[in-house]
Design a protein around this motif. Structure first.
Motif, mmCIF file in Angstrom:
data_model
loop_
_atom_site.group_PDB
_atom_site.id
_atom_site.type_symbol
_atom_site.label_atom_id
_atom_site.label_comp_id
_atom_site.label_asym_id
_atom_site.label_seq_id
_atom_site.Cartn_x
_atom_site.Cartn_y
_atom_site.Cartn_z
ATOM 1 N N ARG A 90 -12.244 52.482 9.453
ATOM 2 C CA ARG A 90 -11.989 51.390 10.393
ATOM 3 C C ARG A 90 -11.724 51.858 11.818
ATOM 4 O O ARG A 90 -11.997 51.134 12.773
ATOM 5 N N HIS A 91 -11.170 53.057 11.966
ATOM 6 C CA HIS A 91 -10.693 53.455 13.283
ATOM 7 C C HIS A 91 -11.343 54.709 13.851
ATOM 8 O O HIS A 91 -11.317 54.906 15.060
ATOM 9 N N SER A 92 -11.903 55.580 13.013
ATOM 10 C CA SER A 92 -12.333 56.884 13.531
ATOM 11 C C SER A 92 -13.783 56.928 13.991
ATOM 12 O O SER A 92 -14.187 57.866 14.676
ATOM 13 N N GLY A 93 -14.591 55.931 13.577
ATOM 14 C CA GLY A 93 -16.013 55.977 13.911
ATOM 15 C C GLY A 93 -16.761 57.072 13.165
ATOM 16 O O GLY A 93 -17.797 57.560 13.631
ATOM 17 N N ALA A 108 -7.725 66.729 15.663
ATOM 18 C CA ALA A 108 -7.759 66.966 17.100
ATOM 19 C C ALA A 108 -8.821 66.046 17.685
ATOM 20 O O ALA A 108 -9.787 65.690 16.994
ATOM 21 N N PRO A 109 -8.667 65.615 18.923
ATOM 22 C CA PRO A 109 -9.662 64.731 19.534
ATOM 23 C C PRO A 109 -11.068 65.316 19.442
ATOM 24 O O PRO A 109 -11.303 66.470 19.810
ATOM 25 N N GLY A 110 -11.990 64.527 18.878
ATOM 26 C CA GLY A 110 -13.378 64.947 18.739
ATOM 27 C C GLY A 110 -13.649 65.891 17.593
ATOM 28 O O GLY A 110 -14.788 66.322 17.396
ATOM 29 N N LYS A 111 -12.622 66.220 16.803
ATOM 30 C CA LYS A 111 -12.776 67.210 15.738
ATOM 31 C C LYS A 111 -12.607 66.633 14.340
ATOM 32 O O LYS A 111 -12.540 67.375 13.362
ATOM 33 N N GLY A 112 -12.508 65.320 14.222
ATOM 34 C CA GLY A 112 -12.338 64.736 12.908
ATOM 35 C C GLY A 112 -10.914 64.897 12.396
ATOM 36 O O GLY A 112 -10.028 65.400 13.103
ATOM 37 N N THR A 113 -10.713 64.492 11.150
ATOM 38 C CA THR A 113 -9.366 64.499 10.564
ATOM 39 C C THR A 113 -9.446 64.931 9.102
ATOM 40 O O THR A 113 -10.369 64.546 8.389
ATOM 41 N N THR A 114 -8.469 65.730 8.679
ATOM 42 C CA THR A 114 -8.302 66.065 7.263
ATOM 43 C C THR A 114 -6.874 65.745 6.857
ATOM 44 O O THR A 114 -5.937 66.221 7.487
ATOM 45 N N GLY A 173 -14.912 61.938 12.225
ATOM 46 C CA GLY A 173 -14.721 60.932 13.270
ATOM 47 C C GLY A 173 -14.110 61.482 14.547
ATOM 48 O O GLY A 173 -14.119 62.689 14.804
ATOM 49 N N SER A 174 -13.560 60.554 15.339
ATOM 50 C CA SER A 174 -13.079 60.886 16.681
ATOM 51 C C SER A 174 -11.839 61.757 16.675
ATOM 52 O O SER A 174 -11.555 62.449 17.647
ATOM 53 N N GLY A 175 -11.077 61.746 15.586
ATOM 54 C CA GLY A 175 -9.871 62.563 15.517
ATOM 55 C C GLY A 175 -8.782 62.063 16.455
ATOM 56 O O GLY A 175 -8.961 61.075 17.190
ATOM 57 N N PHE A 176 -7.644 62.758 16.466
ATOM 58 C CA PHE A 176 -6.532 62.366 17.332
ATOM 59 C C PHE A 176 -5.560 63.537 17.425
ATOM 60 O O PHE A 176 -5.681 64.531 16.690
ATOM 61 N N GLU A 177 -4.613 63.431 18.330
ATOM 62 C CA GLU A 177 -3.568 64.433 18.464
ATOM 63 C C GLU A 177 -2.327 63.908 17.750
ATOM 64 O O GLU A 177 -1.680 62.966 18.216
ATOM 65 N N PRO A 178 -1.971 64.471 16.596
ATOM 66 C CA PRO A 178 -0.861 63.926 15.799
ATOM 67 C C PRO A 178 0.440 63.777 16.577
ATOM 68 O O PRO A 178 1.140 62.780 16.433
ATOM 69 N N ARG A 179 0.784 64.765 17.419
ATOM 70 C CA ARG A 179 2.052 64.671 18.145
ATOM 71 C C ARG A 179 2.036 63.528 19.145
ATOM 72 O O ARG A 179 3.024 62.817 19.316
ATOM 73 N N THR A 180 0.892 63.309 19.808
ATOM 74 C CA THR A 180 0.779 62.200 20.758
ATOM 75 C C THR A 180 0.907 60.872 20.049
ATOM 76 O O THR A 180 1.554 59.946 20.542
ATOM 77 N N VAL A 181 0.296 60.763 18.875
ATOM 78 C CA VAL A 181 0.375 59.521 18.093
ATOM 79 C C VAL A 181 1.820 59.218 17.730
ATOM 80 O O VAL A 181 2.285 58.084 17.843
#
Length: 381
Positions: A305-308, A367-373, A331-339
């Motif tokens: 739903r959110h990562s594309g 990480a941004p642009g690196k997907g998520t595991t 997907g787009s990934g994210f920075e866990p600490r920022t979230v």
């Protein structure tokens, strides 16, 4: 009657027993197709179940690899020979399907089919499916069909039993759906009766405490203590109800089968390709299985739903006496600490709580642009 290495009455009996052994519709369809292809010694087999909109609600193949099937593309529509199976009670036995006037071609990745045998699966007057076989493994007469009248007769017997097995599986799934609906209705009434009463008392007690704060602080303190006690009771009622909501499929099928079924549904419902791999996982304590299922569902929801993401891979494998669940997306990934700092948790808090609540651990790599595991490990029993 000879049909390759598995011939005769024993082979027919084995095929019929295999069909009656399963209760899930998808498993029944796969067993029918595999049994028909092996019994009649064909290169390819398929079974289509019609929907109400001119297409197939389900279409199962055997003899085609997963990569080939993905390359072929969307489910076939009801046209040409396929339509004949669904709208005409007659069997179709053809020397070369490509020369039939009803033939309308197929996608470039589709395997080349020649001789063809098809039969509708009927429940009374209703056609509930169509069974197809192609490319008989035998020498064929010039311009003729490798499938014989004996093959047609055998497939008719198989189709009759397939109708029974498929109908029984549908009745079983419908019964389970009704049971789940009834159970949820019961729990809804219990929640309304128990929790709503607690919350009503909580509200009145809080109002009384507010009115007493200025003129009688000692009594107000007593009322606030009652508020805390009522809140704890309401939380206990909710917790008990949630425990009762353990997924029925989990109890009946186990974690691996439940995850595989849910991921198959998600793969068809979303543009992203969703895969599942299970390796040597033993049955886990009920609480751990439920926690792993809930974490997988939350992680899949975020990814789809959110990562594309274009691809989401779920693996469940044994580790010691426990298991490790891993959900990876591109997907787009994210920075866990920022979230965390922004107060947006993407369900990470609830996932960590579920993991720790059953003695497990949860790790998040992104990480941004690196997907998520997202990885969850539980110790087992």
């Amino acid at each position: 009657m000879s049909h390759g290495p598995r011939s005769g009455l024993a082979a027919v009996s084995s095929a019929l027993l295999a069909m009656s052994r399963h209760l899930e519709v998808r498993d029944v369809l796969k067993t029918i197709v595999a049994s028909a292809r092996e019994l009649l010694d064909a290169q390819y087999a398929a079974l289509g179940v019609p929907d109400d909109h001119g297409g197939f609600a389900q279409f199962v193949v055997d003899g085609v690899s997963d990569d080939q099937w993905r390359a072929i593309g969307p489910l076939p529509r009801q046209h040409g020979i396929l339509a004949a199976m669904l709208h005409d009670a007659k069997p179709q036995r053809l020397g070369d399907v490509r020369t039939d006037p009803r033939f309308e071609g197929w996608p470039s990745a589709h395997p080349e089919l020649s001789d063809f045998l098809g039969l509708p699966i009927r429940d009374g007057d209703e056609v509930i499916g169509a069974l197809f076989l192609a490319n008989k493994n035998c020498s064929k007469p010039q311009g003729g069909c490798g499938f014989t009248s004996d093959d047609e007769e055998l497939l008719a017997i198989l189709a009759q039993h397939a109708a029974i097995a498929l109908t029984n599986a549908r009745l079983y799934e419908r019964s389970r759906e009704l049971t789940i609906a009834e159970e949820r209705s019961r729990l809804a009434h219990e929640l309304h009766d128990a929790v709503s009463q607690k919350l009503f008392s909580l509200r009145l007690t809080a109002q009384a405490a507010a009115a007493l704060v200025d003129r009688d602080p000692a009594r107000a303190k007593g009322e606030l203590q009652q508020v805390a006690a009522l809140a704890a009771e309401a939380a206990d009622e909710l917790r008990a109800a949630v425990v009762e909501l353990r997924p029925a499929a989990l109890d009946e099928d186990g974690l691996v089968a439940t995850l595989r079924t849910q991921i198959q549904v998600l793969d068809r419902a979303h543009t992203a390709h969703v895969t599942f791999t299970g390796r040597g996982v033993r049955a886990l304590p009920a609480a751990q299985e439920e926690a792993m299922l809930r974490v997988a569902q939350e992680a899949l929801h975020n990814a789809l739903r959110h990562s594309g993401a274009n691809r989401v891979d779920v693996t469940l494998e044994r580790r010691g006496s426990g298991a490790v669940l891993r959900v990876t997306d591109d997907g787009s990934g994210f920075e866990p600490r920022t979230v965390r700092r922004a107060g947006r948790h993407l369900g990470l808090v609830s996932m960590r709580d579920r993991a720790s609540g059953v003695g497990g651990t949860l790790t998040v790599e992104s990480a941004p642009g690196k997907g998520t595991t997202i990885e969850m490990e539980v110790p087992g029993g």
